[in-house]
Design a protein around this motif. Structure first.
Motif, PDB file in Angstrom:
ATOM      1  N   ARG A 116     -59.375 -29.566  88.744  1.00 41.00           N
ATOM      2  CA  ARG A 116     -59.746 -29.261  90.128  1.00 41.00           C
ATOM      3  C   ARG A 116     -60.519 -30.441  90.737  1.00 41.00           C
ATOM      4  N   LEU A 117     -61.431 -31.023  89.968  1.00 37.43           N
ATOM      5  CA  LEU A 117     -62.193 -32.179  90.447  1.00 37.43           C
ATOM      6  C   LEU A 117     -61.270 -33.374  90.653  1.00 37.43           C
ATOM      7  N   LEU A 118     -60.326 -33.540  89.747  1.00 32.81           N
ATOM      8  CA  LEU A 118     -59.389 -34.662  89.813  1.00 32.81           C
ATOM      9  C   LEU A 118     -58.523 -34.607  91.063  1.00 32.81           C
ATOM     10  N   HIS A 119     -58.164 -33.402  91.464  1.00 30.65           N
ATOM     11  CA  HIS A 119     -57.268 -33.236  92.606  1.00 30.65           C
ATOM     12  C   HIS A 119     -58.008 -32.890  93.905  1.00 30.65           C
ATOM     13  N   GLY A 120     -59.319 -33.151  93.928  1.00 31.39           N
ATOM     14  CA  GLY A 120     -60.081 -32.978  95.164  1.00 31.39           C
ATOM     15  C   GLY A 120     -60.411 -31.546  95.509  1.00 31.39           C
ATOM     16  N   GLY A 121     -60.432 -30.673  94.511  1.00 35.32           N
ATOM     17  CA  GLY A 121     -60.698 -29.271  94.793  1.00 35.32           C
ATOM     18  C   GLY A 121     -62.168 -28.906  94.823  1.00 35.32           C
ATOM     19  N   ALA A 122     -63.059 -29.842  94.443  1.00 39.91           N
ATOM     20  CA  ALA A 122     -64.500 -29.555  94.442  1.00 39.91           C
ATOM     21  C   ALA A 122     -65.090 -29.830  95.816  1.00 39.91           C
ATOM     22  N   GLU A 123     -66.051 -29.021  96.201  1.00 41.22           N
ATOM     23  CA  GLU A 123     -66.705 -29.218  97.502  1.00 41.22           C
ATOM     24  C   GLU A 123     -67.378 -30.576  97.568  1.00 41.22           C
ATOM     25  N   LEU A 133     -72.112 -25.336  85.383  1.00 40.97           N
ATOM     26  CA  LEU A 133     -72.206 -26.709  84.900  1.00 40.97           C
ATOM     27  C   LEU A 133     -71.939 -27.669  86.061  1.00 40.97           C
ATOM     28  N   PRO A 134     -72.773 -28.719  86.204  1.00 39.99           N
ATOM     29  CA  PRO A 134     -72.572 -29.672  87.307  1.00 39.99           C
ATOM     30  C   PRO A 134     -71.236 -30.415  87.194  1.00 39.99           C
ATOM     31  N   GLN A 135     -70.758 -30.900  88.335  1.00 36.69           N
ATOM     32  CA  GLN A 135     -69.478 -31.598  88.363  1.00 36.69           C
ATOM     33  C   GLN A 135     -69.510 -32.868  87.519  1.00 36.69           C
ATOM     34  N   PHE A 136     -70.668 -33.473  87.337  1.00 41.86           N
ATOM     35  CA  PHE A 136     -70.746 -34.679  86.506  1.00 41.86           C
ATOM     36  C   PHE A 136     -70.213 -34.403  85.101  1.00 41.86           C
ATOM     37  N   PHE A 137     -70.521 -33.237  84.564  1.00 41.66           N
ATOM     38  CA  PHE A 137     -70.038 -32.846  83.235  1.00 41.66           C
ATOM     39  C   PHE A 137     -68.519 -32.909  83.173  1.00 41.66           C
ATOM     40  N   PHE A 138     -67.862 -32.441  84.231  1.00 43.44           N
ATOM     41  CA  PHE A 138     -66.393 -32.398  84.251  1.00 43.44           C
ATOM     42  C   PHE A 138     -65.784 -33.731  84.672  1.00 43.44           C
ATOM     43  N   SER A 139     -66.589 -34.617  85.253  1.00 45.91           N
ATOM     44  CA  SER A 139     -66.033 -35.898  85.709  1.00 45.91           C
ATOM     45  C   SER A 139     -65.580 -36.766  84.541  1.00 45.91           C
ATOM     46  N   ILE A 140     -66.212 -36.604  83.373  1.00 40.43           N
ATOM     47  CA  ILE A 140     -65.836 -37.418  82.212  1.00 40.43           C
ATOM     48  C   ILE A 140     -64.429 -37.061  81.731  1.00 40.43           C
ATOM     49  N   PRO A 141     -64.118 -35.773  81.465  1.00 40.92           N
ATOM     50  CA  PRO A 141     -62.718 -35.467  81.134  1.00 40.92           C
ATOM     51  C   PRO A 141     -61.766 -35.707  82.295  1.00 40.92           C
ATOM     52  N   ALA A 142     -62.239 -35.559  83.545  1.00 39.28           N
ATOM     53  CA  ALA A 142     -61.362 -35.797  84.692  1.00 39.28           C
ATOM     54  C   ALA A 142     -60.900 -37.249  84.731  1.00 39.28           C
ATOM     55  N   MET A 143     -61.804 -38.192  84.432  1.00 39.09           N
ATOM     56  CA  MET A 143     -61.410 -39.600  84.400  1.00 39.09           C
ATOM     57  C   MET A 143     -60.387 -39.858  83.304  1.00 39.09           C
ATOM     58  N   SER A 144     -60.587 -39.246  82.155  1.00 38.88           N
ATOM     59  CA  SER A 144     -59.633 -39.408  81.058  1.00 38.88           C
ATOM     60  C   SER A 144     -58.266 -38.836  81.429  1.00 38.88           C
ATOM     61  N   MET A 145     -58.262 -37.669  82.069  1.00 40.96           N
ATOM     62  CA  MET A 145     -56.998 -37.053  82.475  1.00 40.96           C
ATOM     63  C   MET A 145     -56.304 -37.863  83.564  1.00 40.96           C
ATOM     64  N   ALA A 146     -57.078 -38.536  84.413  1.00 35.43           N
ATOM     65  CA  ALA A 146     -56.484 -39.385  85.442  1.00 35.43           C
ATOM     66  C   ALA A 146     -55.795 -40.594  84.820  1.00 35.43           C
ATOM     67  N   LEU A 147     -56.375 -41.115  83.738  1.00 40.21           N
ATOM     68  CA  LEU A 147     -55.834 -42.322  83.117  1.00 40.21           C
ATOM     69  C   LEU A 147     -54.746 -42.033  82.092  1.00 40.21           C
ATOM     70  N   PHE A 148     -54.877 -40.926  81.364  1.00 35.00           N
ATOM     71  CA  PHE A 148     -53.988 -40.693  80.227  1.00 35.00           C
ATOM     72  C   PHE A 148     -53.165 -39.419  80.333  1.00 35.00           C
ATOM     73  N   GLY A 149     -53.192 -38.790  81.498  1.00 34.84           N
ATOM     74  CA  GLY A 149     -52.332 -37.644  81.718  1.00 34.84           C
ATOM     75  C   GLY A 149     -53.090 -36.346  81.859  1.00 34.84           C
ATOM     76  N   ASP A 150     -52.606 -35.523  82.800  1.00 35.66           N
ATOM     77  CA  ASP A 150     -53.196 -34.202  83.035  1.00 35.66           C
ATOM     78  C   ASP A 150     -52.642 -33.250  81.979  1.00 35.66           C
ATOM     79  N   SER A 151     -53.218 -33.346  80.792  1.00 40.21           N
ATOM     80  CA  SER A 151     -52.685 -32.618  79.637  1.00 40.21           C
ATOM     81  C   SER A 151     -53.799 -32.372  78.643  1.00 40.21           C
ATOM     82  N   LEU A 152     -53.475 -31.652  77.585  1.00 43.15           N
ATOM     83  CA  LEU A 152     -54.458 -31.408  76.529  1.00 43.15           C
ATOM     84  C   LEU A 152     -54.873 -32.725  75.880  1.00 43.15           C
ATOM     85  N   PHE A 153     -53.928 -33.643  75.712  1.00 43.05           N
ATOM     86  CA  PHE A 153     -54.264 -34.946  75.133  1.00 43.05           C
ATOM     87  C   PHE A 153     -55.263 -35.681  76.021  1.00 43.05           C
TER      88      PHE A 153
END
Length: 579
Positions: A116-123, A133-153
């Motif tokens: 949701r954060l990756l696709h601009g769904g956060a306020e 949990l603050p959005q900063f917590f989710f920004s770390i996996p969001a960056m990884s998903m942006a670079l290496f795929g929106d997937s479990l990997f």
């Protein structure tokens, strides 16, 4: 005369730049509060820009300190550390999406929030999401998903990288306190440890607690040896980021302040105490300012600080009632707390995890790694106030107490994740004690350390990749949910899936929603609620709702029923192809 590096604030331009950094933080908080009050996207962007400027100016104000770190880094031998990072990433990336097979609902929800954060769904970046949990917590996996795929990997890769970076301060501290051999041996054991392997693979991001804790301890040790405003400022900013991470990190400011009090008592220096407490607190609040302002304007309180803790703490009414139910109403408070403390403090050696996220049938440390841990703990406690490694052990004890003894479901390993690196610093102290006790026979002691490390590493890797991955994981509570999610994701496009839900399966679970994001369907209460689908359709029946199968087959007489079982043969769910 106080050295320049000990001054409460730096002189000259650096002081002005540091003041500018704090001004940017104040402007960021003001802009975020205004944006929250008037729903202004431009205000949120201004808050984010000022927040980034806060870090840029803090770096400029501390450029001499950063340059001194770089000079010392150039003089060090980094080859062993590079090898450890490669080893950590190599073991973590091996079958990353498949081990652990189970995708816990929490892992799925973290992935959904990151998506949701990756696709601009956060306020705004300065808001809270799932479980407060603050959005900063989710920004770390969001960056990884942006670079290496929106997937479990992509989700899990962020944990693998964070885990590898957590090894760095453990190695640096152990080498600083003792020598190369204990540092290398402890870090190899850390990388191969089943609990740390899980943290480095679990997309739920518990490993962030270990990461922030060991790096803060490194900053503490750096400031203790070479007091400086820069180290204190960065410690404060680091704690500000940690407070926006996994909620186990909320203990870190208390650990820092307690350490500052202990150091001041040892050195009898009230001035140093003020510097070690006030400067980090100012920079921590500055870093947290936008989130605090947003929470206050939106909710009238700072939910990210308290909401989750209230539900698991023994000091809450619900938590204490849970304890009375578990131990019996006749048990007194003292007896319950003693039992809780026993479970928490012996969790590294004896008591198994009670969470549904990990749930391995082995303690944090095997017996071979437990020997140097006990030696290291004894050495830290018996060598006095100035003992090397004492801070690491005391921080670990505090984490075991706060995250274990004072919470429900003790020991709940995810709440103890902050102590993962500290465990192996204590083990490094045990190996150093072996070297010290050997006297002139240090070569023999090092061969013994190498043999223990090799044997323990082989045993630990076998325990994780065979014992946990193949034996324990298929029996985990979220294994049926994961199998169900993969089955739904494998259905042809356009298939409607209806789930007669139960404790083992729900279309609304985080597991299904993350692994099968494009699936169509919903939960239904009974077979009668399943509509006559215009296109391909299927149904899932939880084993506890088996009584719905006859009604389902009456409505769809040509339906095909399949049974899905785990490797042990236990029934997971029924799948029904509706015709």
């Amino acid at each position: 005369m106080t050295r320049r590096s000990d001054s409460f604030l730096p002189d000259g331009p650096a002081s002005a730049i540091a003041a500018g950094a704090l001004l940017c933080a104040a402007l960021s908080a003001a802009a975020c509060g205004w944006a929250a009050a008037y729903s202004s996207r431009a205000g949120y962007w201004a808050a984010f820009i000022f927040w980034i400027l806060f870090f840029v100016l803090t770096a400029l104000a501390s450029r001499r300190w950063l340059a001194s770190l770089l000079i010392r880094a150039r003089e060090a031998n980094w080859l062993p550390l590079a090898g450890l990072i490669v080893l950590s990433l190599g073991t973590s990336l091996y079958r990353l999406s498949a081990i652990p097979y189970s995708v816990h609902g929490d892992e799925g929800m973290v992935g959904l929030a990151a998506r949701r954060l990756l696709h601009g769904g956060a306020e705004t970046f300065f808001s809270s999401s799932w479980y407060f949990l603050p959005q900063f917590f989710f920004s770390i996996p969001a960056m990884s998903m942006a670079l290496f795929g929106d997937s479990l990997f992509g989700l899990r890769l962020s944990a693998a990288v964070t885990g590898a970076l957590s090894v760095v301060p453990v190695y640096l501290l152990a080498r600083r306190w003792w020598s190369e051999w204990p540092a290398l041996a402890a870090c190899v054991l850390m990388v191969s440890n089943p609990w740390f392997q899980f943290l480095s693979r679990f997309g739920g991001q518990y490993v962030q607690a270990a990461f922030f804790t060991v790096w803060l301890l490194w900053l503490w040790e750096e400031n203790r040896e070479r007091p400086s405003m820069a180290a204190r400022a960065w410690a404060g900013a680091w704690m500000g980021l940690a407070m926006q991470s996994y909620q186990a990190c909320h203990l870190l400011p208390l650990l820092w302040i307690a350490s500052a009090l202990g150091l001041a008592a040892a050195r009898r220096n009230a001035y140093e105490l003020a510097a070690n407490v006030l400067i980090p607190l100012v920079f921590m609040i500055a870093c947290l300012g936008p989130l605090m302002a947003h929470d206050w304007m939106k909710n009238g309180k700072m939910e990210f600080l308290f909401s989750r803790a209230d539900s698991v703490s023994l000091f809450s009414q619900s938590g204490w009632n849970r304890m009375k139910d578990e131990y019996g109403a006749e048990r007194g408070a003292a007896a319950i707390l003693m039992n809780q403390a026993e479970r928490a403090w012996l969790a590294p050696l004896a008591f198994l995890d009670r969470s549904g996220q990990y749930g391995a049938r082995t303690p944090m440390l095997g017996w071979l790694a437990g020997v140097p841990f006990v030696l290291g703990a004894a050495a830290a406690l018996t060598r006095g106030r100035g003992a090397r490694g004492l801070a690491a052990f005391l921080w670990l004890a505090a984490i075991l107490t706060a995250g274990g003894a004072l919470t429900i479901d003790d020991p709940f390993y995810p709440r103890l994740a902050g102590g993962a690196g500290l465990l192996f610093l204590t083990i490094a102290g045990g190996f150093a004690a072996l070297e010290r006790f050997s006297g002139a026979r240090i070569r023999a002691a090092r061969w013994l350390i190498a043999a223990m490390t090799l044997a323990a590493t082989v045993m630990q890797l076998h325990a994780f990749f065979y014992g946990y991955a193949r034996r324990d994981a298929p029996l985990m509570v979220h294994y049926p949910q994961t199998r169900l999610a993969y089955w739904i994701a494998a259905q042809p496009a356009g298939t409607s899936v209806f789930v007669i839900a139960g404790p083992h399966g729900s279309f609304q679970s985080g597991t299904v929603r993350f692994l099968a994001p494009d699936a169509r369907g919903r939960d239904v209460a009974s077979a009668a609620e399943i509509p006559m689908p215009p296109g391909p359709a299927a149904a899932i029946v939880d084993p506890t709702r088996k009584s719905e199968l006859p009604a389902l087959l009456d409505r769809f007489p040509d339906a095909k029923v399949d049974l899905h079982r785990n490797p042990r043969g236990d029934l997971l769910f029924y799948s029904v192809e509706l015709k």
